[in-house]
Design an enzyme around this catalytic site. Sequence first.
Site, short mmCIF file in Angstrom:
data_model
loop_
_atom_site.label_atom_id
_atom_site.label_comp_id
_atom_site.label_asym_id
_atom_site.label_seq_id
_atom_site.Cartn_x
_atom_site.Cartn_y
_atom_site.Cartn_z
N GLY A 201 0.80 -1.21 0.00
CA GLY A 201 0.00 0.00 0.00
C GLY A 201 0.83 1.27 0.00
O GLY A 201 1.99 1.27 -0.42
N LEU A 227 -4.17 -6.01 -4.88
CA LEU A 227 -3.19 -4.94 -4.78
C LEU A 227 -1.87 -5.44 -4.19
O LEU A 227 -1.84 -6.00 -3.10
CB LEU A 227 -3.75 -3.80 -3.93
CG LEU A 227 -2.83 -2.57 -3.76
CD1 LEU A 227 -2.58 -1.90 -5.10
CD2 LEU A 227 -3.45 -1.60 -2.77
N ASP A 228 -0.78 -5.20 -4.94
CA ASP A 228 0.59 -5.53 -4.51
C ASP A 228 0.76 -7.02 -4.18
O ASP A 228 1.61 -7.40 -3.38
CB ASP A 228 0.99 -4.70 -3.27
CG ASP A 228 1.02 -3.21 -3.56
OD1 ASP A 228 1.24 -2.84 -4.72
OD2 ASP A 228 0.83 -2.41 -2.62
N GLU A 229 -0.04 -7.86 -4.82
CA GLU A 229 0.03 -9.30 -4.58
C GLU A 229 0.48 -10.06 -5.82
O GLU A 229 0.56 -11.28 -5.79
CB GLU A 229 -1.35 -9.83 -4.14
CG GLU A 229 -1.82 -9.36 -2.79
CD GLU A 229 -1.22 -10.15 -1.65
OE1 GLU A 229 -0.46 -11.10 -1.92
OE2 GLU A 229 -1.51 -9.82 -0.49
#
EC number: 3.5.1.10
Length: 284
Positions: A201, A227-229
Amino acid sequence: MEHPSIIFKIVCPDRPGLVSLLTSWISNYGGNIKHSDHHTDQDAGLFLSRIEWNSNNESLNRDEIYKEFEKIADAVNGQFNVNYSDEIPNVAIFVSKQNHCLIDLLWRVRNGELKMKVPLIISNHSHLENIANDFSAKFVHIDTFKTDKTVVEDQFLNLLKEYDIDLVVLAKYMQILSDSFLKKFSSIINIHHSFLPAFKGGQPYHRAWKRGVKLIGATAHYVTEDLDEGPIIEQCTVNVSHRDEVDDLIRKGRDIERIALARAVRLHLNHQVFVYNSKTAVFD
């Protein structure tokens, strides 16, 4: 005249004799192997192979090669790709206000380090238009703050189609792409300013400083709906100390962000990345 290299990648259930099967066909076709990399994921029961080779045949029939590898892949229940070293994909770079990753990528393209064309740069701010002009790329400013997200992303998709874009690189593009957009265009690499999975994040350097970490990182990954995975391609780290303030972490972070993103893009362009089971195998 030397033919371009042929790059064959396959993922299939593991079984004995796969390397022999692949290399024997290449040899029988008159091929000379330059690089041969293989990996078995024992937990998943999968075999991964990347073979780069040259053909000694006078003519290179790409359709024939594809059809023959398709037969092999069907026989072993595998998924495959065939690419060639003379392919130069069109890449669009998305940016916001920060310029360090954009300048680094464009410089590497101009210097011949990254084999790609950058015909299009898209931004939700107008600040970096002069950089795009310096590198002869079309700069498109789309105000994402005053326009509905669906309308904005439809404009993105139209531009990607118009410029025949193969890959999007988010070079510090500080907006989240919707699930709907990702279903329509999914070949996207992002640079995140932390050593994922830590500090996902926003404002990861601020949070890292508050935790007193001694190491910060940058992560280049494929973009997914989470998100960001997304599957990680490359990560870089740098040491920090108690003497460093947040601004020092940001300064040091910019250096490793550039390096991690450039490495990830190069690995992708060279077809050295396998994505499977939400992770990657990178044959570097």
